[in-house]
Motif scaffolding. Structure first.
Motif, PDB file in Angstrom:
ATOM      1  N   LYS A   1      22.931 -15.932  24.339  1.00  0.00           N
ATOM      2  CA  LYS A   1      23.462 -16.511  23.028  1.00  0.00           C
ATOM      3  C   LYS A   1      24.343 -17.806  23.825  1.00  0.00           C
ATOM      4  CE  LYS A   1      23.823 -12.876  19.668  1.00  0.00           C
ATOM      5  NZ  LYS A   1      22.937 -12.136  20.289  1.00  0.00           N
ATOM      6  N   VAL A   2      23.841 -18.504  24.638  1.00  0.00           N
ATOM      7  CA  VAL A   2      24.514 -19.532  25.282  1.00  0.00           C
ATOM      8  C   VAL A   2      23.540 -20.930  25.086  1.00  0.00           C
ATOM      9  CG1 VAL A   2      25.835 -18.144  26.989  1.00  0.00           C
ATOM     10  CG2 VAL A   2      23.391 -19.047  27.640  1.00  0.00           C
ATOM     11  N   GLU A   3      24.421 -21.915  25.045  1.00  0.00           N
ATOM     12  CA  GLU A   3      23.442 -23.339  24.925  1.00  0.00           C
ATOM     13  C   GLU A   3      22.768 -23.695  25.989  1.00  0.00           C
ATOM     14  OE1 GLU A   3      24.474 -27.794  23.505  1.00  0.00           O
ATOM     15  OE2 GLU A   3      26.095 -26.478  23.774  1.00  0.00           O
ATOM     16  N   HIS A   4      23.475 -23.250  27.147  1.00  0.00           N
ATOM     17  CA  HIS A   4      22.810 -23.783  28.278  1.00  0.00           C
ATOM     18  C   HIS A   4      23.043 -22.772  29.664  1.00  0.00           C
ATOM     19  CE1 HIS A   4      26.213 -25.815  30.083  1.00  0.00           C
ATOM     20  NE2 HIS A   4      26.590 -26.167  28.985  1.00  0.00           N
ATOM     21  N   CYS A   5      22.539 -22.665  30.569  1.00  0.00           N
ATOM     22  CA  CYS A   5      22.668 -21.713  31.670  1.00  0.00           C
ATOM     23  C   CYS A   5      24.268 -21.736  32.341  1.00  0.00           C
ATOM     24  CB  CYS A   5      21.654 -21.684  32.789  1.00  0.00           C
ATOM     25  SG  CYS A   5      20.174 -21.377  32.174  1.00  0.00           S
ATOM     26  N   GLY A   6      24.775 -23.062  32.315  1.00  0.00           N
ATOM     27  CA  GLY A   6      25.895 -23.485  33.079  1.00  0.00           C
ATOM     28  C   GLY A   6      27.162 -22.870  32.461  1.00  0.00           C
ATOM     29  N   ILE A   7      26.863 -22.394  30.992  1.00  0.00           N
ATOM     30  CA  ILE A   7      28.070 -21.704  30.607  1.00  0.00           C
ATOM     31  C   ILE A   7      27.959 -20.137  30.462  1.00  0.00           C
ATOM     32  CG2 ILE A   7      28.707 -23.648  29.158  1.00  0.00           C
ATOM     33  CD1 ILE A   7      27.102 -22.562  26.888  1.00  0.00           C
TER      34      ILE A   7
END
Length: 121
Positions: free
Chosen positions: A64-70
């Motif tokens: 449930k993340v918009e992108h891997c970096g978070i």
């Protein structure tokens, strides 16, 4: 479910920066709900060719993340398996860097940053 507007892997898939989209081979990662079908063959690791959904896309949905970096697990095994030098010409380092920049600047500023620097990532 998290709303993903741009690929979670560190790439920016638009007609300006993505070769597959530029050539009309792919509607885009987001538009195809994670299908790597339009990716240029050299960009898809051999072990993932022919899959229906990108493992990074699936992973971002699962976490449930918009992108891997978070993601708390970044960089994870899934990320490294996609951007592995043994699988092709792409290096993991540019995408780790792009995701760190995206995390620091926010997605909209990250897009501007990429376009200003006109790097082919």
């Amino acid at each position: 479910m998290v709303a993903i507007k741009y690929p979670p892997c560190g790439r920016l898939c638009d007609a300006e920066t993505c070769e597959g989209k530029k050539l009309g081979l792919c509607p885009g990662c987001v538009e195809s709900k994670g299908s790597p079908v339009g990716c240029i063959k050299s960009e898809v690791p051999k072990k993932y060719r022919g899959i229906k959904v990108c493992p990074i896309w699936e992973c971002s949905m699962e976490h449930k993340v918009e992108h891997c970096g978070i993601c708390k697990k970044f960089p994870c095994k899934t990320f490294f398996s996609w951007y592995d030098l043994k699988n092709g010409k792409k290096s993991v380092l540019p995408y780790v860097g792009l995701l760190l920049i995206r995390n620091k600047l926010g997605t909209e500023e990250w897009i501007k940053w990429i376009k200003i620097h006109k790097k082919k990532f």
